[in-house]
Design a protein around this motif. Structure first.
Motif, PDB file in Angstrom:
ATOM      1  N   ALA A  17      38.239  33.125  79.356  1.00 37.03           N
ATOM      2  CA  ALA A  17      37.536  32.731  78.137  1.00 37.03           C
ATOM      3  C   ALA A  17      37.028  31.307  78.270  1.00 37.03           C
ATOM      4  N   ALA A  18      35.959  31.001  77.577  1.00 34.08           N
ATOM      5  CA  ALA A  18      35.399  29.647  77.607  1.00 34.08           C
ATOM      6  C   ALA A  18      36.437  28.644  77.146  1.00 34.08           C
ATOM      7  N   ALA A  19      36.503  27.515  77.852  1.00 29.35           N
ATOM      8  CA  ALA A  19      37.501  26.492  77.558  1.00 29.35           C
ATOM      9  C   ALA A  19      37.402  26.037  76.105  1.00 29.35           C
ATOM     10  N   GLY A  20      38.537  26.078  75.408  1.00 33.46           N
ATOM     11  CA  GLY A  20      38.593  25.603  74.032  1.00 33.46           C
ATOM     12  C   GLY A  20      37.989  26.547  73.012  1.00 33.46           C
ATOM     13  N   SER A  21      37.558  27.729  73.437  1.00 34.81           N
ATOM     14  CA  SER A  21      36.870  28.658  72.532  1.00 34.81           C
ATOM     15  C   SER A  21      37.854  29.372  71.618  1.00 34.81           C
ATOM     16  N   ASP A  22      37.307  29.951  70.564  1.00 34.47           N
ATOM     17  CA  ASP A  22      38.132  30.769  69.691  1.00 34.47           C
ATOM     18  C   ASP A  22      38.670  31.986  70.422  1.00 34.47           C
ATOM     19  N   ALA A  23      37.873  32.545  71.323  1.00 40.07           N
ATOM     20  CA  ALA A  23      38.340  33.695  72.103  1.00 40.07           C
ATOM     21  C   ALA A  23      39.573  33.319  72.925  1.00 40.07           C
ATOM     22  N   GLN A  24      39.577  32.114  73.468  1.00 38.53           N
ATOM     23  CA  GLN A  24      40.734  31.664  74.238  1.00 38.53           C
ATOM     24  C   GLN A  24      41.984  31.623  73.353  1.00 38.53           C
ATOM     25  N   LYS A  25      41.829  31.143  72.137  1.00 32.28           N
ATOM     26  CA  LYS A  25      42.963  31.070  71.215  1.00 32.28           C
ATOM     27  C   LYS A  25      43.449  32.468  70.842  1.00 32.28           C
ATOM     28  N   VAL A  26      42.514  33.395  70.627  1.00 34.16           N
ATOM     29  CA  VAL A  26      42.896  34.774  70.294  1.00 34.16           C
ATOM     30  C   VAL A  26      43.677  35.400  71.440  1.00 34.16           C
ATOM     31  N   TRP A  27      43.184  35.242  72.664  1.00 32.54           N
ATOM     32  CA  TRP A  27      43.858  35.881  73.791  1.00 32.54           C
ATOM     33  C   TRP A  27      45.181  35.204  74.127  1.00 32.54           C
TER      34      TRP A  27
END
Length: 898
Positions: free
Chosen positions: A685-695
């Protein structure tokens, strides 16, 4: 009130696991009520039980024409009780022929005076009784001196001591029937009053109520705060908050704004977000309602240990501290904050200015605020996907609740205040909000708005009923809504719709919307929606036509569809106008499965994914097929809302697979695949992205292999990092909980080290949850003892965290080993009049996807015992979810065997 705070423990929101005319008769209210009628009523004595019945509230409304309160309260930092004096200036409709009761639960009454003269009284711990001979005449000043213990369960006047700096904070929370725990009075919504308040409090404290203070006078170590008389409103939305808060100030076009938070949380508060969302909401609502904000100033107070998400106290709204993140919020979390701010503000008009007559209209109060909050965000905020979030959250909650055995009509009779509490659920908020979302399409958007505006103007500072509201809407639209009310408000159950179509020569020859209903709730309804026709254009599946249609009955022909290009996918609720469960036709299922990532609209993809999940829950699509489909297609998804949905479904199915009877090697393979997928998505996931937080959240929910647990430990200790992933304190606790759940590494030391860095109450609660998760019988026995036998030694928040964490889905054997002890405590809990205890106890019945699990709950329900309504509801729903899990397992087993 907003109840999303109930889901703030990180508990999964999966539908599998359960996450995260009836109008009362208006009695004659004039002095001319017949003597015979009054004498008949005088024979009705108030039952010596907690709470307030509708029948008695109606009687008391007949007695009392007007009341205003002057309230003096003394609070301090160290005591266990507070003291007060209230004077109720009361006008009666006639000479009393029966005793007058004054609500006051759990306090001590020192003295009662009528017009300055001390009079005898009776007090049973629930209400004060004064005989009619001491209240002759129509107008009296009733003065009561009293004391009351501070609350530790979040209701009444709650006292909180910050474990970090020792500072003390207090706040009130009253809905539906706890205002009488602050002061004796007539605690029912249709006895509105003016309030004149003064408070003696420690000198370094702020004191907050419905109006701004007019003076603060120092007197040694205390200050005396004097407030002017308030506007007229119901007592459940009166408030008293106090403590050494940090305060921020702003202004919304002349309306003074303040935001309060305790000192140790202040560094994490982002006042700019709070004030921006508040100003945007004011801007929208004042224009929409055509009624100026009625309460002069607007305070928002962020408080600890709060039982709900937020509460709409007049001009002094309280918010759960979970709305403050100790790390960077995702856009969804920011929207959640904006939504709850708008929700509570909508209540200032709908609920506070115009208030329900009795608790049977609670649904309308909450549903309206739910709908209006989302409308405000959609039309006047930065969040252009507000309705997608509504579909993903509120609407799925409603759909789930409407398929449970405890579903109910939106409008219900409410016999007493305990039942009002029991009906706070996904029907009250989610389904009600969804059908209000449908009404502007059905009536016309401007007609709906005008009806709301006229309702608020005509009934300002008064009480109202559902018929008042619907009458104003119908008049504005020129439409009789009586049949609509009967279908939607007085009948329970969820309808399903699907499109049936035939094509000839590449064109639609016929298309109908077929509507069905469950056997137990056979009502077929009318509503307006759109039929979406989708076709491939190049590499994209796009909406080629959206056809508005009002459907009703079992079958409705969509004549406007004839001659349109034959579609590859038909979606009969395009744009999510309707409240209905969508079943896709086989052609659409096949094409959607091939082209899920080619569908251009993220909202449409969201609804398609949910249709697949519905098929799993209905045991029509094998769960392993869904999991494989998600693993094959989910990685290409870029829309954050769809990613959140896929993550939610995968996490839920991972947990179900921990329990069901399935081939061991297949379970291992699928669970490992989910774990690996989550880890890969987290790293890519892109660094710092919301997707990163979700995963990240997904990974910490499904990690179980030695390699994954080792990676989690390295992340916690800083030996491994992922670009852009900042481990704020709350994320660190996710990793610590994971260690403890699997007894991995030095899990005990992980808790101690984190508490040494961060001794906040939030960390202490997370530490309790992490310990309770350990798969050790000694730990389970300890916390069961604390919950069932030593609960007086703990705060309610601590017990909730422990109960929610005690039996994760992978620890079914430990639950079974302790089930007898849990069931043995049922009689004591069932006899309690504390809904907080009942709610905490119900958390001790986790998903038990086995025949024994189904039979255990079935045995309790069929025992013949009269169960507390809250407990009965929780157990019926648990029984349903256990059985549904078994059905899903059987569907997967049959599929595998075939």
């Amino acid at each position: 009130m907003n109840h999303s705070g109930k889901f703030a423990l990180g508990v999964l929101c999966s539908a599998v696991l359960a996450a995260c005319s009836l109008e009362p008769n208006q009695l004659q209210q004039t002095a001319g009520t017949s003597t015979a009628h009054a004498q008949a009523k005088s024979a009705e004595a108030r039952a010596d039980v907690p709470g307030l019945s509708e029948t008695y509230a109606q009687l008391r409304k007949e007695q009392i024409a007007q009341v205003d309160y002057t309230l003096s309260v003394t609070i301090d930092k160290t005591g266990e009780v507070f003291s007060g004096r209230v004077i109720a200036d009361t006008q009666f409709r006639r000479n009393l022929l029966q005793p007058l009761t004054i609500d006051f639960a759990g306090g001590e009454v020192k003295d009662v005076q009528v017009d300055g003269n001390t009079v005898p009284f009776a007090y049973n711990g629930q209400f004060i009784t004064i005989e009619p001979k001491y209240l002759e005449g129509r107008k009296h000043a009733i003065a009561i001196d009293y004391t009351h213990v501070y609350s530790t369960n979040g209701s009444g006047l709650h006292r909180f001591e910050d474990p970090v700096d020792g500072e003390v904070y207090m706040y009130t929370d009253f809905e539906p029937y706890d205002a009488n725990r602050l002061f004796p009075h007539f605690d029912q919504p249709n006895l509105k009053a003016h309030y004149t308040l003064d408070v003696t409090a420690p000198k370094d404290w702020s004191v907050i109520s419905s109006v701004r203070e007019e003076s603060v006078k120092a007197n040694g170590d205390v200050n005396h705060w004097v407030f002017p008389q308030s506007k007229k409103f119901s007592s459940y939305i009166f408030s008293l908050h106090a403590g050494p808060f940090t305060v921020w100030e702003d202004d919304a076009d002349g309306i003074p704004l303040r935001l309060f938070a305790r000192k140790t949380l202040a560094e994490y508060v982002k006042p700019q977000d709070w004030f921006t969302f508040t100003k945007q909401s004011f801007e929208f609502f004042q224009k929409y309602f055509e009624v100026d904000y009625p309460f002069v100033k607007y305070d928002q107070v962020i408080v600890p240990d709060f039982n709900a998400g937020a509460m709409e106290n007049v001009a002094a709204v309280t918010f759960n501290e979970t709305y403050v993140s100790r790390g960077e919020k995702t856009q969804a979390q920011r929207m959640r904050l904006a939504n709850v701010i708008a929700h509570e503000m909508a209540h200032m008009w709908f609920g506070d200015l115009v208030t329900m007559n009795w608790w049977d209209d609670l649904w309308l109060n909450e549903s309206f605020a739910t709908y209006m909050a989302n409308l405000a965000l959609a039309e006047n905020s930065e969040f252009d996907d507000a309705w997608e979030n509504f579909y993903l959250g509120t609407k799925q909650w409603a759909y789930d609740a409407d398929q449970l055995p405890t579903t109910h009509a939106i409008q219900l009779p409410v016999k007493n205040t305990d039942e009002a509490f029991a009906n706070f659920d996904g029907i009250t908020y989610g389904k009600g909000g969804s059908i209000l979302k449908q009404l502007p399409y059905y009536l016309g958007k401007e007609e709906f708005r005008k009806g709301v505006s006229n309702y608020l103007k005509d009934l300002s500072y008064k009480n109202s009923t559902l018929n008042d509201f619907m009458g104003h809407l119908g008049k504005a639209a020129g439409k009789d809504l009586s049949e609509w009310q009967q279908q939607w408000l007085y009948q329970a159950g969820l309808n399903s719709i699907h499109a049936s179509f035939q094509c000839e020569g590449g064109k639609i020859a016929s298309l109908t919307i077929e509507q069905s209903a469950p056997a137990d709730y056979p009502t077929l309804r009318e509503q307006r929606t759109q039929v979406g026709l989708y076709n491939l254009q190049g590499d994209e599946m796009v909406l080629s036509k959206a056809i508005p249609v009002t459907y009703s009955g079992a079958s409705t022909e969509v004549t406007a569809a004839k001659g349109e290009v034959c579609p590859q996918i038909v979606y009969p609720n395009e744009g999510d106008w309707a409240f209905a469960k969508v079943t896709l036709d086989q052609v659409s299922v096949d094409n959607m499965s091939k082209h899920i990532n080619d569908i251009a609209s993220p909202f449409t993809r969201l609804m398609m994914w949910q249709s697949l999940e519905d098929s799993v829950l209905d045991a029509k699509l094998p769960m392993d097929d869904y999991v494989r489909f998600a693993l094959a297609n989910g990685g290409a998804e870029q829309d954050i809302n769809v990613i959140r949905m896929i993550s939610r479904h995968l996490t839920g199915h991972f947990m179900v697979m921990s329990q069901i009877d399935m081939d061991g090697s297949e379970r291992k393979q699928l669970q490992q695949a989910i774990e690996s997928f989550a880890w890969d998505q987290l790293n890519s996931a892109a660094a710092g992205s919301d997707a990163q937080k979700v995963w990240f959240a997904t990974f910490t929910s499904v990690a179980h292999s030695q390699q994954a647990l080792a990676n989690a430990e390295k992340l916690l200790n800083g030996k491994l990092s992922i670009k852009g992933l900042s481990l704020d304190p709350d994320k660190r606790w996710n990793l610590i909980a994971l260690q403890n759940e699997h007894l991995f590494g030095d899990y005990e030391k992980a808790i101690k080290d984190e508490l040494a860095k961060d001794s906040s109450d939030r960390s202490q609660l997370n530490a309790i949850a992490a310990e309770a998760m350990r798969p050790q019988q000694a730990v389970k026995a300890k916390w069961l003892g604390n919950i069932l036998e030593h609960r007086d030694q703990f705060k309610l928040a601590q017990l909730k965290y422990a109960a929610s964490a005690l039996f994760p889905t992978g620890q079914q054997e430990l639950y079974v080993a302790n089930a007898d002890r849990i069931v043995a405590a049922l009689d004591e809990v069932n006899s309690s009049d504390a809904p907080e205890l009942v709610g905490t106890y119900a958390r001790l019945f986790p998903l038990n996807c086995s025949k024994d699990g189904v039979e255990q709950v079935e045995g309790i329900l069929n025992s013949g015992k009269q169960l507390n309504p809250l407990l009965e509801k929780a157990l019926k729903n648990r029984h349903f979810r256990n059985q549904r899990c078994l059905d899903m397992a059987e569907a997967m087993g049959s599929h595998t065997a075939g």
